[in-house]
Design a protein around this motif. Structure first.
Motif, short mmCIF file in Angstrom:
data_model
loop_
_atom_site.label_atom_id
_atom_site.label_comp_id
_atom_site.label_asym_id
_atom_site.label_seq_id
_atom_site.Cartn_x
_atom_site.Cartn_y
_atom_site.Cartn_z
N PHE A 590 2.10 -6.24 -1.02
CA PHE A 590 2.36 -4.75 -1.49
C PHE A 590 2.53 -4.56 0.45
N THR A 591 1.71 -4.87 0.97
CA THR A 591 2.50 -4.97 2.61
C THR A 591 3.68 -4.44 2.86
N TRP A 593 6.23 -3.38 0.92
CA TRP A 593 6.14 -2.04 -0.11
C TRP A 593 5.63 -0.89 1.37
N LEU A 594 4.84 -0.79 2.14
CA LEU A 594 4.14 0.33 2.41
C LEU A 594 5.12 0.15 4.09
N SER A 595 5.18 -0.42 4.40
CA SER A 595 6.02 -1.15 5.37
C SER A 595 7.30 0.03 5.22
N LEU A 596 8.39 -0.73 3.95
CA LEU A 596 9.46 0.12 3.58
C LEU A 596 9.59 1.73 2.83
N PHE A 597 8.34 1.79 2.78
CA PHE A 597 7.92 3.25 2.68
C PHE A 597 6.89 3.97 3.72
N LYS A 598 7.13 3.51 4.98
CA LYS A 598 6.23 4.19 5.78
C LYS A 598 5.25 4.64 5.35
N GLU A 605 -1.34 7.45 -2.00
CA GLU A 605 0.24 6.50 -2.26
C GLU A 605 -0.47 5.08 -2.43
N GLY A 606 -0.20 4.98 -1.60
CA GLY A 606 -0.85 3.61 -0.40
C GLY A 606 -2.45 2.75 -0.94
N VAL A 607 -3.10 3.49 -1.62
CA VAL A 607 -3.78 2.69 -2.62
C VAL A 607 -3.78 2.64 -3.77
N LEU A 608 -2.77 3.50 -4.41
CA LEU A 608 -2.40 3.26 -5.78
C LEU A 608 -0.78 2.11 -5.78
N THR A 610 -1.10 -0.78 -3.78
CA THR A 610 -1.64 -1.36 -3.53
C THR A 610 -2.14 -2.56 -5.22
N ARG A 611 -2.55 -1.19 -5.43
CA ARG A 611 -3.17 -1.55 -6.71
C ARG A 611 -2.36 -2.60 -8.24
N ILE A 612 -1.56 -1.51 -8.20
CA ILE A 612 0.06 -1.46 -9.08
C ILE A 612 0.56 -3.33 -8.78
N ILE A 613 0.78 -2.99 -7.63
CA ILE A 613 1.50 -4.54 -6.78
C ILE A 613 0.35 -5.74 -7.24
N GLU A 614 -0.43 -5.76 -7.34
CA GLU A 614 -1.59 -6.56 -7.50
C GLU A 614 -1.85 -7.47 -8.65
N SER A 615 -2.04 -5.91 -9.84
CA SER A 615 -1.80 -5.59 -10.73
C SER A 615 -0.85 -6.88 -11.44
N LEU A 616 0.07 -6.44 -10.64
CA LEU A 616 1.17 -6.63 -11.41
C LEU A 616 1.31 -8.07 -10.94
N LYS A 617 1.10 -8.88 -10.31
CA LYS A 617 0.98 -9.88 -9.77
C LYS A 617 0.44 -11.16 -10.90
N GLU A 618 -0.53 -10.22 -10.58
CA GLU A 618 -1.87 -11.33 -11.86
C GLU A 618 -1.25 -10.99 -13.57
N SER A 619 -0.63 -9.78 -13.58
CA SER A 619 -0.24 -9.74 -15.13
C SER A 619 1.28 -10.78 -15.61
#
Length: 863
Positions: A590-591, A593-598, A605-608, A610-619
């Motif tokens: 997620f870090t 992606w955050l850097s890429l999108f600035k 948007e950053g909170v969302l 982070t939550r999406i990427i962490e969830s996908l990595k887990e599932s």
């Protein structure tokens, strides 16, 4: 062979004495020859070889400013409103204007100044009438990125500022501003006279009042021909006038034939000029906005025109002074008024001479009337024009974005956007790709498509002007350039304008290693400028030099890979490439992606994200794509619709880049034994809004190589312990990175920085070599300088750069680096090489290239 005997023939750099004794020159590359004496005709001695069989950190530095320069008379806009010729900027520390990453014109720091002689330049004339003279290599901004001027043609469109929002704080009284404007427009300010000619009674009265406010003892004498002469009143043989004290005038009597208006005009530099020589002085250029508007108001009121023609109102101003008219065109741009300058022939007393006219029309004419306006008899025409302009339908196609924008952007659904734009046949909106969209249309599409990047482009400070003419100039010229660290561009003549050689030599030598060594090495070069594909082609320009060195031109076997989404671009340009690569989506955390999108992790948007990427990595673990991310965003219940739409559109834009896939290119396909792979990321350098993708590529490729080499290094040691050959599936890796300061900046973070720092600090142990090339060592992370074991530097003159590399100075050097640079030959190809193994600083001449040097024609650097 004994070490001493070997060194009598050739010198090997970067190799320890034990290995030198054991292997001699095996596994080395030919870098150049040592300079025995450095006079006008340097004498060359034995060969200088460089070790390529063991891991190294090599730093290559080169001089900045080479090749990309402007004519000395080119005007540079400064933050305080001044217009200064570039040749006068060497000792001027004031900020200049440049185009920022959000496509806005902003003040920027200027850090370096360069000048050199050339024999060839180009003169470019734009449809707006703007002109610029520059070297053929100097890049200009197109919608497809920075391109050398010599690659452009008539009809090409380049970026110019639509607005230059700079106003100064210079103080001039209103009477001084009015008098200056009137006298520049219709004055005779020469031959000890100050005359003003005009028939508008309101303007004449205003002029006389301004004279009285300027100096209450001055008089205006009007002739029968309505010429108004400003004089001192006479009393016998004395001249009575006011004496200026503390910015005000007090009455006094001085016996001296002086006219204080004339003296003031001399003081600001405009007295004694012919009509062809008139110009706006710096004091006026630095005025605040309201007073600058007053100046232009009186200038146009005296000698400008407003008229109705071809179903539109036009405003014009003419002068036989080209300098004056170009200054006026520039000042109009500060009010976001785009004008067209045209040259025509005029007659006076039977003689023809050039005359220059500015024409303002359409929306720009309306902006002029509202922001600046007219005074006097033309005010009546102004009132009528403003009323009628409300019912005149304007043509938006006079201010468009180049149609090549559609190569980089398409809405996710033409039909959906077409419906919302009330098209009778929504699908027909896709026909837009055949035309250049107006700013308004592109903005509407981007807004309905929730694409903030394209919104920025549609709302940018760029006016895309068209090249009308290119002309080659030959002769002896002195040209100049400046360095702008933050944005790497600057505004020159109201146009936005922007050392790979030794690195190519390293690649050539890696390709020529003996098969037994080459098979254990993989070479990966990160090409930020798009020049290393020419390694495939034998050189033609250096045939004689090669012959003198006992060498022959030859191409080498390199594999050029480009991002999958740019494959067609390269095919259309007929550039020889060998395939495409993509990055595996799940390998970005997620870090990154955050850097890429600035965006910040604190933003909604950053909170969302982070939550999406962490969830996908887990599932889903390590197997998901961009479509999975988009679906997860749409299904998220914890965020609001605006946040979901904004983030979703960022990932939709990322899909259009053609860089990310669920599978991704395997690292083994990039790092093949014995292969040289060029990863060309230059198309992302040149694509507006995609600059961060280069960092992602370097960061991910570097990280995967590091992780896998660490694992295989353990396997190699186990084999060695068992008496087997030290071999593994993943070979040793040489990674070469051009413009290294972009990936390893000194004072800021980047996506690739931490990975490259790992390579620098512990990469040599698992067999990772890093070659960093930069023209800006003072902007490079200090670890990259302090940790290098082989330093190659062409001549540098920039003190900040010299100071940065001076950190390398070991105890065995007898003088400062700047002294060594001063002693170097100024001809092309000479370099200093600092080698820790021999504990010497060598002055060498780099050998000529076997392959075609693409860097001389395709460079895209702005600083």
């Amino acid at each position: 062979m004994a070490t001493d005997e070997f060194l009598e023939q050739d010198t090997v750099l970067g190799r320890e004495a034990e290995d030198l004794e054991k292997y001699g020159s095996k596994g080395c590359g030919f870098l150049g020859k040592v300079v025995m004496s450095a006079g006008e005709k340097p004498v060359l001695g034995r060969k200088i070889l460089v070790d390529l069989a063991k891991p190294h950190l090599v730093l290559i530095c080169g001089k900045r400013g080479g090749g990309k320069c402007l004519d000395g008379d080119t005007l540079i806009t400064l933050e305080d409103g001044s217009l200064i010729e570039i040749k006068e900027l060497e000792h001027d520390s004031r900020n200049i204007l440049s185009l920022s990453h959000d496509y806005k014109i902003k003040a920027s720091e200027k850090t370096e100044f360069f000048k050199r002689p050339v024999e060839k330049m180009l003169e470019i004339v734009l449809k707006s009438g703007k002109k610029i003279k520059l070297t053929p290599e100097h890049p200009l901004l197109t919608i497809d990125g920075w391109k050398p001027a010599e690659e452009l043609r008539a009809g090409s469109r380049i970026a110019t500022p639509r607005i230059q929002p700079v106003f100064g704080n210079e103080f001039l009284r209103e009477c001084e501003i009015k008098l200056l404007a009137c006298l520049l427009a219709e004055g005779h300010i020469k031959d000890r006279c100050v005359w003003f000619s005009n028939n508008d009674e309101k303007i004449i009265a205003d002029f006389k009042l301004a004279v009285q406010d300027f100096n209450p003892l001055l008089e205006v004498h009007t002739s029968a021909k309505n010429n108004h002469r400003v004089v001192n009143p006479s009393k016998g043989n004395t001249i009575v006038h006011a004496v200026r004290k503390n910015g005000k005038f007090a009455k006094g009597t001085i016996i001296a034939p002086k006219n204080y208006l004339r003296e003031w005009l001399k003081e600001i530099g405009v007295y004694g000029l012919l009509s062809t020589e008139k110009f706006i002085p710096q004091k006026a250029l630095r005025l605040p906005k309201p007073k600058l508007a007053l100046f232009l108001n009186r200038l146009f009121s005296c000698d400008g025109s407003i008229y109705f023609e071809s179903n539109r109102y036009r405003i014009s101003y003419s002068s036989i002074s080209e300098k004056l008219i170009r200054q006026i065109q520039h000042l109009l741009s500060r009010f976001e008024i785009i004008s067209k300058l045209r040259e025509k022939e005029s007659k006076c007393n039977g003689k023809e001479f050039p005359c220059f006219e500015i024409v303002i029309e359409g929306k720009n004419a309306e902006t002029f009337l509202k922001e600046i306006g007219f005074f006097g008899i033309k005010e009546e025409k102004q009132k009528k024009a403003l009323l009628e302009m409300q019912s005149i339908k304007r043509n938006p196609n006079n201010d468009t974005i180049p149609k090549e924008i559609w190569n980089n952007y398409r809405p996710k659904s033409w039909v959906e956007v077409g419906k919302q734009m009330n098209y009778a046949i929504p699908k027909s909106l896709c026909e837009s790709v055949h035309y250049a969209p107006s700013r308004q249309k592109l903005l509407h599409i981007a807004w309905l498509d929730y694409n903030m990047l394209i919104e920025q482009m549609a709302n940018s400070d760029i006016f895309w002007d068209e090249i009308r003419e290119l002309k080659e100039l030959n002769g002896n010229f002195e040209v100049f350039d400046i360095s702008v660290p933050e944005n790497h561009n600057f505004v020159a003549n109201d146009i936005i304008v922007h050392n790979s050689y030794s690195m190519a030599i390293m690649i050539e030598e890696l390709s020529k290693l003996a098969p037994s060594i080459k098979s254990r090495i993989a070479v990966i070069a990160i090409d930020t400028v798009g020049i290393f594909w020419t390694l495939k082609v034998p050189t033609k320009s250096e045939k004689q030099d090669l012959f003198d060195w006992g060498l022959e031109p030859q191409g080498i076997d390199v594999k050029v890979l480009v991002p999958k989404g740019r494959l067609q671009f390269y095919k259309d340009k007929q550039i020889p490439i060998d395939g495409a690569f993509t990055l595996k989506v799940s390998e970005l955390d997620f870090t990154e992606w955050l850097s890429l999108f600035k965006i910040s992790w604190k933003d909604t948007e950053g909170v969302l994200l982070t939550r999406i990427i962490e969830s996908l990595k887990e599932s889903k673990g390590t197997y998901y794509g961009l479509e999975d991310i988009v679906s997860s965003i749409e299904a998220d219940q914890e965020s609001d619709k605006n946040t979901r739409d904004a983030l979703k559109n960022r990932f939709k834009a990322a899909q259009s880049w053609g860089l990310f896939e669920k599978e991704g290119t395997k690292i083994r396909d990039l790092a093949k034994p014995g292969a040289i792979t060029i990863i060309d990321v230059s198309s992302y350098r040149q694509s507006i809004g995609m600059e961060g993708t280069r960092d992602i590529i370097v960061g991910l490729v570097g990280r995967k190589l590091f992780e896998e080499r660490m694992l295989f290094r353990k396997e190699e040691e186990v084999k060695l312990m068992k008496g087997l050959k030290r071999e593994s599936e993943l070979p040793l890796v040489w990674m070469l990175i051009d413009e290294a300061h972009m990936f390893m900046p000194r004072d800021e973070d980047s996506i690739a920085l931490n990975t490259l720092l790992e390579w620098i600090r512990v990469g040599r142990q698992p067999g990772l070599s890093l070659v960093l090339a930069t023209q800006r060592p003072n902007k490079l992370h200090p670890d990259a300088i302090s940790q290098c074991d082989l330093f190659i530097s062409h001549r540098m003159t920039s003190q900040p750069d010299i100071a940065a590399v001076s950190e390398l100075r070991p105890a065995y050097l007898h003088q400062e680096f700047d002294k060594y640079y001063q002693e170097m030959p100024r001809n092309k190809g000479y370099a200093l090489v600092l080698d820790d193994n021999t504990e010497k600083l060598w002055l060498i001449k780099i050998r000529p290239r076997y392959t075609w040097d693409g860097g001389t024609t395709a460079t895209a650097f702005t600083d």
